[in-house]
Scaffold this active site. Structure first.
Site, PDB file in Angstrom:
ATOM      1  N   SER A 174      -0.067  11.651  -9.996  1.00  0.00           N
ATOM      2  CA  SER A 174      -0.626  13.101 -10.257  1.00  0.00           C
ATOM      3  C   SER A 174      -2.318  13.216 -10.589  1.00  0.00           C
ATOM      4  CB  SER A 174      -0.102  14.042 -11.727  1.00  0.00           C
ATOM      5  OG  SER A 174      -0.993  14.706 -12.261  1.00  0.00           O
ATOM      6  N   TYR A 188       3.791  12.594 -19.482  1.00  0.00           N
ATOM      7  CA  TYR A 188       3.927  12.715 -17.883  1.00  0.00           C
ATOM      8  C   TYR A 188       2.674  11.874 -18.079  1.00  0.00           C
ATOM      9  CZ  TYR A 188       2.671  15.281 -14.108  1.00  0.00           C
ATOM     10  OH  TYR A 188       2.718  16.149 -12.835  1.00  0.00           O
TER      11      TYR A 188
HETATM   12  P1  NAI Z   1       8.909  22.107  -8.586  1.00  0.00           P
HETATM   13  O1  NAI Z   1       9.114  22.645  -9.876  1.00  0.00           O
HETATM   14  O2  NAI Z   1       8.456  23.258  -7.658  1.00  0.00           O
HETATM   15  O3  NAI Z   1       9.910  20.755  -7.572  1.00  0.00           O
HETATM   16  C1  NAI Z   1      10.147  19.660  -8.674  1.00  0.00           C
HETATM   17  C2  NAI Z   1      12.006  19.501  -7.755  1.00  0.00           C
HETATM   18  O4  NAI Z   1      12.455  18.222  -8.424  1.00  0.00           O
HETATM   19  C3  NAI Z   1      12.973  20.574  -7.547  1.00  0.00           C
HETATM   20  O5  NAI Z   1      13.371  20.828  -6.980  1.00  0.00           O
HETATM   21  C4  NAI Z   1      13.503  20.322  -9.073  1.00  0.00           C
HETATM   22  O6  NAI Z   1      15.298  20.621  -9.097  1.00  0.00           O
HETATM   23  C5  NAI Z   1      13.206  18.368  -8.827  1.00  0.00           C
HETATM   24  N1  NAI Z   1      14.340  17.393  -9.653  1.00  0.00           N
HETATM   25  C6  NAI Z   1      14.156  18.023 -11.103  1.00  0.00           C
HETATM   26  N2  NAI Z   1      14.463  17.477 -11.473  1.00  0.00           N
HETATM   27  C7  NAI Z   1      14.875  15.970 -11.558  1.00  0.00           C
HETATM   28  C8  NAI Z   1      16.328  15.221 -10.596  1.00  0.00           C
HETATM   29  N3  NAI Z   1      16.387  14.480 -12.143  1.00  0.00           N
HETATM   30  N4  NAI Z   1      16.797  14.559  -9.646  1.00  0.00           N
HETATM   31  C9  NAI Z   1      16.408  14.799  -8.704  1.00  0.00           C
HETATM   32  N5  NAI Z   1      15.415  15.845  -7.936  1.00  0.00           N
HETATM   33  C10 NAI Z   1      14.997  16.509  -9.554  1.00  0.00           C
HETATM   34  O7  NAI Z   1       7.835  20.918  -8.689  1.00  0.00           O
HETATM   35  P2  NAI Z   1       6.547  20.287  -7.890  1.00  0.00           P
HETATM   36  O8  NAI Z   1       5.042  20.524  -8.410  1.00  0.00           O
HETATM   37  O9  NAI Z   1       6.547  20.453  -6.526  1.00  0.00           O
HETATM   38  O10 NAI Z   1       6.640  18.437  -8.060  1.00  0.00           O
HETATM   39  C11 NAI Z   1       6.906  17.712  -7.450  1.00  0.00           C
HETATM   40  C12 NAI Z   1       6.051  16.283  -7.905  1.00  0.00           C
HETATM   41  O11 NAI Z   1       4.617  17.046  -8.141  1.00  0.00           O
HETATM   42  C13 NAI Z   1       6.584  15.761  -9.386  1.00  0.00           C
HETATM   43  O12 NAI Z   1       6.367  14.928  -9.371  1.00  0.00           O
HETATM   44  C14 NAI Z   1       5.048  16.536 -10.301  1.00  0.00           C
HETATM   45  O13 NAI Z   1       5.064  16.042 -11.151  1.00  0.00           O
HETATM   46  C15 NAI Z   1       4.423  16.431  -9.311  1.00  0.00           C
HETATM   47  N6  NAI Z   1       2.978  16.996  -9.435  1.00  0.00           N
HETATM   48  C16 NAI Z   1       2.996  18.355  -9.586  1.00  0.00           C
HETATM   49  C17 NAI Z   1       1.543  19.143  -9.785  1.00  0.00           C
HETATM   50  C18 NAI Z   1       1.577  20.879  -9.951  1.00  0.00           C
HETATM   51  O14 NAI Z   1       0.411  20.855 -10.008  1.00  0.00           O
HETATM   52  N7  NAI Z   1       1.983  21.579  -9.121  1.00  0.00           N
HETATM   53  C19 NAI Z   1       0.466  17.863  -9.598  1.00  0.00           C
HETATM   54  C20 NAI Z   1       0.698  16.718  -9.865  1.00  0.00           C
HETATM   55  C21 NAI Z   1       1.439  17.210  -9.626  1.00  0.00           C
END
Ligand code: NAI
Length: 281
Positions: A143, A156
């Protein structure tokens, strides 16, 4: 079609960045296994994929689950690509208030999960290479919070900084086996990560996403909201043969958010020099 004949694991593939990446890799020819705790979301994507995307319930907090999905894909023809991406916001507490358990849970979800993803994928990639197969490509989601303060809460941000250093250490350990390890640093990307922790669903989710898009469009130099597909494109590059000489590094995909202080790119925010103009003779 950079991934024809390749198999990929995408954790957190039921939503947001993981979903967009699973679709992108499948579109470019890969067989993709989504590992996620969201069974309904994961199965829906798999059902609509014409057999290109599969779902395996995987909780990345559980070492056994991570090991199981890596083995499943290895048995299905070999593990080529792993995208360690699952995550959530974690504890929002500042360092003077956070409880030890909340610290541990946040670090386990965002950093230990990535370490274990590499831990269980690498031996399978190495063994296949010893049998005459190719190397492998691992991409981790960090991130911009790994690069600077102010983007996310403390636990985080520290976990994501750890992901960046883990990426370098793993690249150093694994390059001799032709396994590349890189990371992507997303900026502000409109996904459910901001709403799921608050329990926002249904009609309110669409409204909340509209509001997030509005804020996101003005949050960085490039004046549009960041999309999950923007990250998927960078991940696909890092995972592909186009990046065959790239390892131990990261790509920042943030619309310029980390260029520098806001006044350097936003004409509406006064800098020291523009403020002093009023005093100039
Ligand atoms: P999102 O909430 O749309 O997707 C996250 C996914 O991870 C979900 O499908 C959720 O069910 C799954 N998940 C959560 N805990 C879990 C577990 N214990 N085991 C398996 N799956 C699990 O969020 P997003 O934004 O797509 O996040 C994806 C990655 O991107 C994360 O690592 C987040 O920290 C990172 N990120 C996101 C940013 C943003 O602005 N959206 C910015 C920087 C990093």
């Amino acid at each position: 079609m950079r991934f024809t004949g390749k198999n990929a694991v995408v954790t957190g593939g039921a939503s947001g960045i993981g979903k967009a990446t699973a679709l992108r890799l499948a579109e470019e020819g890969a067989q993709v296994w989504i590992g996620d705790i969201d069974e309904a979301g994961g199965r829906e994507i798999a059902d609509m994929s014409n057999g290109k995307i599969h779902f395996l319930r995987t909780d990345v907090m559980q070492a056994g689950d991570i090991q199981a999905i890596m083995h499943a894909v290895d048995s299905a023809g070999g593990l080529d690509v792993v995208f360690n991406n699952a995550g959530a916001g974690g504890s929002r507490d500042p360092i003077d208030k956070i409880r030890p358990d909340d610290w541990d849970r946040t670090l386990a979800l965002l950093l230990r999960s990535v370490a274990l993803g590499i831990r269980y994928a690498a031996p399978l990639m190495i063994a296949r290479r010893e049998r005459g197969g190719g190397g492998g490509a691992i991409v981790n989601t960090a991130s911009i919070a790994a690069l600077q303060t102010g983007a996310a809460p403390t636990a985080y941000s520290v976990a994501k900084a750890g992901v960046l250093h883990l990426t370098k250490m793993a690249a150093a350990d694994l390059s001799r086996y032709d396994i590349r390890v890189n990371a992507v640093c997303p900026g502000f990307i409109t996904t459910n990560i901001f709403t799921s922790a608050l329990g926002i669903e249904g009609e309110k989710l669409a409204q909340a996403n509209g509001a997030i898009n509005h804020i996101a469009a003005k949050a960085q130099p490039l004046q549009r909201a960041g999309r999950a597909e923007d990250i998927a494109a960078a991940v696909a590059y890092l995972a592909s043969a186009d990046a065959s000489f790239v390892t131990g590094t990261h790509i920042t995909v943030d619309g310029g958010m980390t260029i520098g202080p806001r006044h350097s790119w936003d004409a509406d925010v006064p800098s020291l020099f523009s403020s002093l103009e009023a005093f100039a003779g």
